[in-house]
Motif scaffolding. Sequence first.
Motif, PDB file in Angstrom:
ATOM      1  N   TYR A 208      27.948   3.712  34.229  1.00 47.18           N
ATOM      2  CA  TYR A 208      29.377   3.406  34.328  1.00 47.18           C
ATOM      3  C   TYR A 208      29.881   2.776  33.033  1.00 47.18           C
ATOM      4  CZ  TYR A 208      33.680   1.031  35.639  1.00 47.18           C
ATOM      5  OH  TYR A 208      34.978   0.585  35.663  1.00 47.18           O
ATOM      6  N   HIS A 209      29.112   1.817  32.492  1.00 47.59           N
ATOM      7  CA  HIS A 209      29.518   1.184  31.225  1.00 47.59           C
ATOM      8  C   HIS A 209      29.483   2.187  30.076  1.00 47.59           C
ATOM      9  CE1 HIS A 209      29.796  -2.987  32.610  1.00 47.59           C
ATOM     10  NE2 HIS A 209      28.760  -2.725  33.386  1.00 47.59           N
ATOM     11  N   PHE A 210      28.568   3.148  30.151  1.00 44.34           N
ATOM     12  CA  PHE A 210      28.501   4.166  29.107  1.00 44.34           C
ATOM     13  C   PHE A 210      29.702   5.099  29.154  1.00 44.34           C
ATOM     14  CE2 PHE A 210      27.361   8.694  28.457  1.00 44.34           C
ATOM     15  CZ  PHE A 210      27.351   8.695  27.069  1.00 44.34           C
ATOM     16  N   VAL A 211      30.006   5.657  30.318  1.00 44.08           N
ATOM     17  CA  VAL A 211      31.078   6.659  30.386  1.00 44.08           C
ATOM     18  C   VAL A 211      32.448   6.040  30.131  1.00 44.08           C
ATOM     19  CG1 VAL A 211      29.812   8.231  31.894  1.00 44.08           C
ATOM     20  CG2 VAL A 211      31.288   6.492  32.910  1.00 44.08           C
ATOM     21  N   THR A 212      32.586   4.753  30.397  1.00 49.24           N
ATOM     22  CA  THR A 212      33.856   4.080  30.111  1.00 49.24           C
ATOM     23  C   THR A 212      33.883   3.540  28.690  1.00 49.24           C
ATOM     24  OG1 THR A 212      33.004   1.999  31.059  1.00 49.24           O
ATOM     25  CG2 THR A 212      34.245   3.467  32.530  1.00 49.24           C
ATOM     26  N   ARG A 213      32.790   3.790  27.930  1.00 48.37           N
ATOM     27  CA  ARG A 213      32.656   3.314  26.550  1.00 48.37           C
ATOM     28  C   ARG A 213      32.972   1.829  26.455  1.00 48.37           C
ATOM     29  NH1 ARG A 213      31.039   6.686  22.990  1.00 48.37           N
ATOM     30  NH2 ARG A 213      31.553   5.236  21.299  1.00 48.37           N
ATOM     31  N   ASP A 214      32.336   1.082  27.331  1.00 45.71           N
ATOM     32  CA  ASP A 214      32.507  -0.369  27.384  1.00 45.71           C
ATOM     33  C   ASP A 214      31.592  -1.002  26.334  1.00 45.71           C
ATOM     34  OD1 ASP A 214      32.785  -3.016  27.973  1.00 45.71           O
ATOM     35  OD2 ASP A 214      31.997  -2.885  30.018  1.00 45.71           O
ATOM     36  N   VAL A 215      32.099  -1.130  25.123  1.00 45.19           N
ATOM     37  CA  VAL A 215      31.304  -1.641  24.012  1.00 45.19           C
ATOM     38  C   VAL A 215      30.788  -3.046  24.305  1.00 45.19           C
ATOM     39  CG1 VAL A 215      31.356  -2.297  21.574  1.00 45.19           C
ATOM     40  CG2 VAL A 215      32.484  -0.192  22.326  1.00 45.19           C
ATOM     41  N   GLN A 216      31.608  -3.874  24.881  1.00 48.79           N
ATOM     42  CA  GLN A 216      31.218  -5.249  25.165  1.00 48.79           C
ATOM     43  C   GLN A 216      30.254  -5.358  26.350  1.00 48.79           C
ATOM     44  OE1 GLN A 216      32.078  -7.752  23.097  1.00 48.79           O
ATOM     45  NE2 GLN A 216      33.105  -6.165  21.886  1.00 48.79           N
ATOM     46  N   GLY A 217      30.363  -4.420  27.285  1.00 49.64           N
ATOM     47  CA  GLY A 217      29.577  -4.544  28.504  1.00 49.64           C
ATOM     48  C   GLY A 217      28.302  -3.737  28.542  1.00 49.64           C
ATOM     49  N   PHE A 218      28.158  -2.741  27.637  1.00 45.37           N
ATOM     50  CA  PHE A 218      27.003  -1.856  27.736  1.00 45.37           C
ATOM     51  C   PHE A 218      25.694  -2.590  27.480  1.00 45.37           C
ATOM     52  CE2 PHE A 218      23.821   1.118  26.149  1.00 45.37           C
ATOM     53  CZ  PHE A 218      23.812   2.060  27.177  1.00 45.37           C
ATOM     54  N   SER A 219      25.587  -3.305  26.386  1.00 41.05           N
ATOM     55  CA  SER A 219      24.318  -3.978  26.073  1.00 41.05           C
ATOM     56  C   SER A 219      23.934  -5.023  27.114  1.00 41.05           C
ATOM     57  CB  SER A 219      24.385  -4.601  24.672  1.00 41.05           C
ATOM     58  OG  SER A 219      24.317  -3.586  23.674  1.00 41.05           O
ATOM     59  N   PRO A 220      24.882  -5.856  27.607  1.00 40.34           N
ATOM     60  CA  PRO A 220      24.515  -6.765  28.693  1.00 40.34           C
ATOM     61  C   PRO A 220      24.030  -6.036  29.945  1.00 40.34           C
ATOM     62  CG  PRO A 220      26.522  -7.524  27.657  1.00 40.34           C
ATOM     63  CD  PRO A 220      26.223  -6.172  27.067  1.00 40.34           C
ATOM     64  N   ALA A 221      24.636  -4.885  30.258  1.00 37.19           N
ATOM     65  CA  ALA A 221      24.195  -4.106  31.421  1.00 37.19           C
ATOM     66  C   ALA A 221      22.806  -3.533  31.180  1.00 37.19           C
ATOM     67  CB  ALA A 221      25.192  -2.990  31.718  1.00 37.19           C
ATOM     68  N   LEU A 222      22.520  -3.112  29.946  1.00 36.70           N
ATOM     69  CA  LEU A 222      21.199  -2.606  29.603  1.00 36.70           C
ATOM     70  C   LEU A 222      20.168  -3.731  29.685  1.00 36.70           C
ATOM     71  CD1 LEU A 222      19.325  -0.369  28.582  1.00 36.70           C
ATOM     72  CD2 LEU A 222      20.074  -0.903  26.248  1.00 36.70           C
ATOM     73  N   GLU A 223      20.518  -4.894  29.176  1.00 37.44           N
ATOM     74  CA  GLU A 223      19.623  -6.056  29.260  1.00 37.44           C
ATOM     75  C   GLU A 223      19.299  -6.388  30.710  1.00 37.44           C
ATOM     76  OE1 GLU A 223      19.711 -10.869  28.255  1.00 37.44           O
ATOM     77  OE2 GLU A 223      21.321  -9.570  27.528  1.00 37.44           O
ATOM     78  N   GLU A 224      20.329  -6.379  31.559  1.00 37.44           N
ATOM     79  CA  GLU A 224      20.119  -6.672  32.976  1.00 37.44           C
ATOM     80  C   GLU A 224      19.220  -5.623  33.622  1.00 37.44           C
ATOM     81  OE1 GLU A 224      22.763  -7.630  36.977  1.00 37.44           O
ATOM     82  OE2 GLU A 224      23.527  -6.194  35.510  1.00 37.44           O
ATOM     83  N   ALA A 225      19.440  -4.351  33.296  1.00 34.66           N
ATOM     84  CA  ALA A 225      18.636  -3.275  33.874  1.00 34.66           C
ATOM     85  C   ALA A 225      17.165  -3.444  33.515  1.00 34.66           C
ATOM     86  CB  ALA A 225      19.147  -1.914  33.387  1.00 34.66           C
TER      87      ALA A 225
END
Length: 287
Positions: A208-225
């Motif tokens: 979801y963060h990827f397809v919305t190109r959420d620059v601020q949220g992608f890395s934190p979501a990846l870290e959490e995953a």
Amino acid sequence: MTVVIARHGLPAGADAERYTERLGEHLAQKIDTLEVSAGLIDSTFNTGVLALQARCVIDPRSAKIETWEAAVTAMQLGSALFAVTGSSEGPVQCRIDRKERTLQAIGRSASASAGEWLTAFWLAVICREQERMTQLCEIPLERLRVPEGQYDEYIYHWVDALQTYWLRRPGLVEKLTAALQASDPAVARIAPRDLLDGVLYPPINLFYHFVTRDVQGFSPALEEALKLHKAYWTLNQERTEDIEGSIALEPLAIACLAYDGELPIEVESEYLPIHLLHRSWLGEFPT
């Protein structure tokens, strides 16, 4: 600032090297038998994935071409599984383990399910095999359904969302939202809660963060995953020693999409082998 997620300890050393070598030899033998009978294509695919995971135990950065080759072979087997089960008659040409092979179609099989489709798709993403990604995404969703009780409904929404994204069909947001909602532990009834929380839900959120190109949220979501992946695979001693936890396959694949799309990735981990992520070996040999 880059966040580093350390991989949990896995059996390594000479024993791991020998195990990986024997597994590779066993896989090569199974691949050779497919031209005689493709009936064991599903178990051969699973062995191919296991061989990749074993390679990543002893080569966590995927710095050796043998690890890339293991990824390619697993990807080829995933594509072959859906090729031979997509028709009930006639030969099917498949490139597997550096060789063009003629396999006999076996018709629809329960082993060619949505779960196997996801693994095959993520491997194609990691190997940057766009044509294979398209072929997989053109498989009708109904063909991936299995008898009720094997999967929660979320998995079909998830596959549908991925196919919609890659083929640029309408309705992506709605389908991805349906996948997120259906993967909630309050809704899902078949997958165990720890599997949902630690392995199944995080990639959907990350995508979801990827397809919305959420620059601020992608890395934190990846870290959490990755943290949730680690927590799941270290819950007990048996899981800690299981090589299946050596890489986070779905987060890795989505990170590959982000990397290719020039979305900043501020997370490093041996769960995401760097040379697979950066496609360092791409084009080294025909795939």
